[in-house]
Write a protein that holds these residues in place. Structure first.
Motif, short mmCIF file in Angstrom:
data_model
loop_
_atom_site.label_atom_id
_atom_site.label_comp_id
_atom_site.label_asym_id
_atom_site.label_seq_id
_atom_site.Cartn_x
_atom_site.Cartn_y
_atom_site.Cartn_z
N GLY A 57 101.34 19.28 38.54
CA GLY A 57 100.08 19.71 37.96
C GLY A 57 100.28 20.07 36.49
N GLY A 58 99.53 20.97 36.01
CA GLY A 58 98.99 22.19 36.55
C GLY A 58 99.80 22.68 37.75
N GLU A 59 99.20 23.58 38.48
CA GLU A 59 99.91 24.08 39.66
C GLU A 59 99.34 23.37 40.89
N PRO A 60 100.13 22.50 41.53
CA PRO A 60 99.59 21.71 42.64
C PRO A 60 99.08 22.56 43.79
N MET A 104 107.59 18.02 45.49
CA MET A 104 106.57 18.74 44.71
C MET A 104 107.26 19.61 43.66
N THR A 105 106.64 19.71 42.48
CA THR A 105 107.09 20.69 41.49
C THR A 105 106.04 21.79 41.45
N THR A 106 106.50 23.03 41.60
CA THR A 106 105.56 24.16 41.71
C THR A 106 106.16 25.39 41.03
N PHE A 129 118.72 23.00 34.02
CA PHE A 129 118.30 23.41 32.69
C PHE A 129 117.67 22.19 32.00
N ILE A 130 116.49 22.42 31.41
CA ILE A 130 115.73 21.33 30.79
C ILE A 130 115.49 21.67 29.33
N GLU A 131 115.77 20.74 28.45
CA GLU A 131 115.48 21.01 27.03
C GLU A 131 113.97 21.16 26.82
N LEU A 132 113.63 22.17 26.04
CA LEU A 132 112.23 22.41 25.67
C LEU A 132 111.68 21.19 24.92
N ALA A 182 100.13 23.38 22.93
CA ALA A 182 100.85 24.60 23.29
C ALA A 182 102.28 24.45 22.74
N CYS A 183 103.17 25.28 23.15
CA CYS A 183 104.57 25.17 22.73
C CYS A 183 104.75 25.64 21.29
N PRO A 184 104.51 26.92 21.03
CA PRO A 184 104.50 27.45 19.68
C PRO A 184 105.87 27.99 19.24
N1 SAM Z 1 103.13 24.31 37.77
C1 SAM Z 1 104.28 23.62 38.25
C2 SAM Z 1 105.56 24.22 37.72
O1 SAM Z 1 105.50 24.98 36.76
O2 SAM Z 1 106.61 23.93 38.26
C3 SAM Z 1 104.25 22.12 38.00
C4 SAM Z 1 103.74 21.63 36.68
S1 SAM Z 1 104.79 22.00 35.28
C5 SAM Z 1 103.90 21.21 33.98
C6 SAM Z 1 106.18 20.97 35.63
C7 SAM Z 1 107.45 21.31 34.89
O3 SAM Z 1 107.26 21.02 33.51
C8 SAM Z 1 107.88 22.76 34.99
O4 SAM Z 1 109.19 22.85 35.47
C9 SAM Z 1 107.79 23.25 33.57
O5 SAM Z 1 108.76 24.21 33.29
C10 SAM Z 1 108.01 21.97 32.78
N2 SAM Z 1 107.47 22.04 31.41
C11 SAM Z 1 106.23 22.37 31.03
N3 SAM Z 1 106.11 22.34 29.68
C12 SAM Z 1 107.33 21.97 29.19
C13 SAM Z 1 107.84 21.78 27.88
N4 SAM Z 1 107.10 21.94 26.80
N5 SAM Z 1 109.16 21.40 27.78
C14 SAM Z 1 109.93 21.23 28.89
N6 SAM Z 1 109.49 21.39 30.15
C15 SAM Z 1 108.20 21.78 30.30
#
Ligand code: SAM
Ligand code: SF4
Length: 317
Positions: free
Chosen positions: A66-69, A93-95, A185-188, A194-196
Motif C-alpha cells: 500500500g499504503g497500509e494493505p 504482504m508488506t505491512t 536494511f534498505i537505503e532511503l 515526502a522524504c524531507p
Molecule cells: N505500509 C506498509 C509498510 O510500511 O510496510 C506497506 C507500504 S510501504 C510504502 C512499503 C515499504 O516501503 C516499507 O517497508 C517502507 O519502509 C518502504 N519505504 C517507503 N518510503 C520509502 C523511501 N522513501 N525509501 C525507502 N523505502 C521506503
C-alpha cells in the motif's frame, strides 16, 4: 513473460490502498491523503481479476502492499481468493504490522504465505517521530502476533536513515541472534514530495557492515537483498541498496497502483491504466506494460530524485 532485456517478469506488487494508519516521514505527507471515492480505486473484484490475468500470463509471485494493505476492508477475503489461484507460488504482504494482532490468524488461514513488517527503530520516541503518530509497542505486538499465527520467514524492513537510526544498527542486527527473522536494511530513496531529508540521511548500505564487522556473507535466497549472518545467529541480515547499487538487470517486477495503473518501473513516471479492461484486452495491456520496462532506472541519489510522480504510499513500496 520475458521483457525486451531478457528478464523474466513474474512478480506483481499490488497496492490495495493509498491510505495508511501511519504517516512515515519518508513516505507520505503529514496530512495523509485526500479522501477518494470508491469509484477512484480498484474494487477487490477488479484486483482479483487483474491478478488472475497476470498469473495466467506467467506471474507466480504476488505481494500485497500500500499504503497500509491491512486498512483496506475485505483484505482477508481477497487473500483467500488470490491464494486459490492456480499458479501462485509465493504470496506475501508488506505491512506496518499495527493491525496484525487482530488479523494475523485470519490472514494465515486465508493462505497468505509470508509477511514483511516495517520496523525502523526499537526506540519508542523515535518510532513516534518517524511515523508521526505510531506506537512502537503496537508494531512489536504485530510482529509477535505474526509469529503466533504461524508465519515463518518473517522479514523486518528497516529504512536506514543517517543521523536517525544508524546508531541502532547493532541492536537491530542482534534481533537475528535469537529469532529466525531476516532484518533488512534498505537505503532511503528520494521519491515523491515526502522524504524531507538532507544528504547526510542517505547512507550507503555498506555502513551496516562497517558498524557490524562480524557479519558474514551467506548464500542469497534469490531476492534483491544481499544476505549476511552473525556467527551462530538464527536469522539473517539483508542489505538492499536501491541507490548505491541498482538491481535493474535482475528486476522481475510490475506494480499495480490502487487507482488501477501498472508501473513498469518504480522510478519512472510512466503509468499504464488497466481499469475497466477485461479478458484479452487486459492481458494485452499487461503485456504492453512489461514491454515498457526500461533497461535501468533513472539516476537516483540524495540530489537526484526519483522521476516517479507519486509518493511511496501511492505506489506500494
Ligand atoms: N505500509 C506498509 C509498510 O510500511 O510496510 C506497506 C507500504 S510501504 C510504502 C512499503 C515499504 O516501503 C516499507 O517497508 C517502507 O519502509 C518502504 N519505504 C517507503 N518510503 C520509502 C523511501 N522513501 N525509501 C525507502 N523505502 C521506503
Ligand atoms: Fe504507511 Fe507504510 Fe508509508 Fe509508513 S511506509 S506511511 S506505514 S505506507
Amino acid at each position: 513473460m520475458t521483457d525486451g532485456f531478457n528478464r523474466n517478469i513474474n512478480y506483481l506488487r499490488v497496492s490495495l490502498t493509498d491510505r495508511c494508519n501511519l504517516r512515515c516521514r519518508y513516505c507520505m505527507p503529514e496530512e495523509g491523503i485526500s479522501k477518494r471515492s470508491h469509484s477512484d480505486i480498484l474494487s477487490l473484484e477488479d484486483i482479483y481479476e487483474i491478478v488472475r490475468a497476470a498469473v495466467e500470463m506467467g506471474f507466480s509471485k504476488i505481494r500485497l502492499t500500500g499504503g497500509e494493505p491491512l486498512v483496506r476492508r475485505g483484505v482477508t477475503a481477497l487473500c483467500r481468493s488470490i491464494s486459490g489461484i492456480d499458479g501462485v507460488e509465493d504470496f506475501a504482504m508488506t505491512t506496518n504490522g499495527l493491525l496484525l494482532p487482530e488479523m494475523a490468524k485470519e490472514l494465515k488461514a486465508a493462505g497468505l504465505m509470508r509477511l514483511n513488517i516495517s520496523l525502523d527503530t526499537l526506540d519508542p520516541d523515535k518510532y513516534r517521530q518517524i511515523t508521526r503518530i505510531g506506537r512502537l509497542s503496537d508494531a512489536l505486538a504485530g510482529i509477535a502476533a505474526a509469529e503466533e499465527a504461524g508465519f515463518t520467514d518473517i522479514k523486518l524492513n528497516t529504512v536506514l536513515i543517517g543521523g536517525f537510526n544508524d546508531c541502532e544498527i547493532p541492536r537491530l542486527v542482534e534481533l537475528t541472534e535469537e529469532k529466525p527473522y531476516q532484518v533488512r536494511f534498505i537505503e532511503l530513496m528520494p521519491i515523491g514530495n515526502a522524504c524531507p531529508f538532507d544528504d547526510k540521511a542517505y547512507l550507503p548500505i555498506h555502513t551496516v557492515l562497517e558498524r557490524v564487522p562480524a557479519l558474514e556473507p551467506v548464500q542469497s535466497d534469490g531476492g534483491v537483498a544481499r544476505l549476511y549472518r552473525l556467527p551462530g545467529a538464527k536469522g539473517t541480515v539483508g542489505l538492499i541498496s536501491p541507490l548505491s547499487d541498482h538491481f535493474c538487470s535482475g528486476c522481475s517486477r510490475l506494480r499495480l497502483t490502487a487507482d488501477g495503473c501498472l508501473k513498469p518501473c518504480l522510478h519512472s513516471a510512466e503509468e499504464i491504466p488497466v481499469r475497466g479492461l477485461h479478458g484479452d484486452a487486459l492481458k494485452e495491456r499487461i503485456a504492453f506494460a512489461i514491454s515498457r520496462k526500461p533497461e535501468r532506472r533513472c539516476p537516483l541519489s540524495c540530489c537526484e530524485r526519483s522521476a516517479s510522480a507519486r509518493d511511496m504510499n501511492r505506489i506500494g513500496g
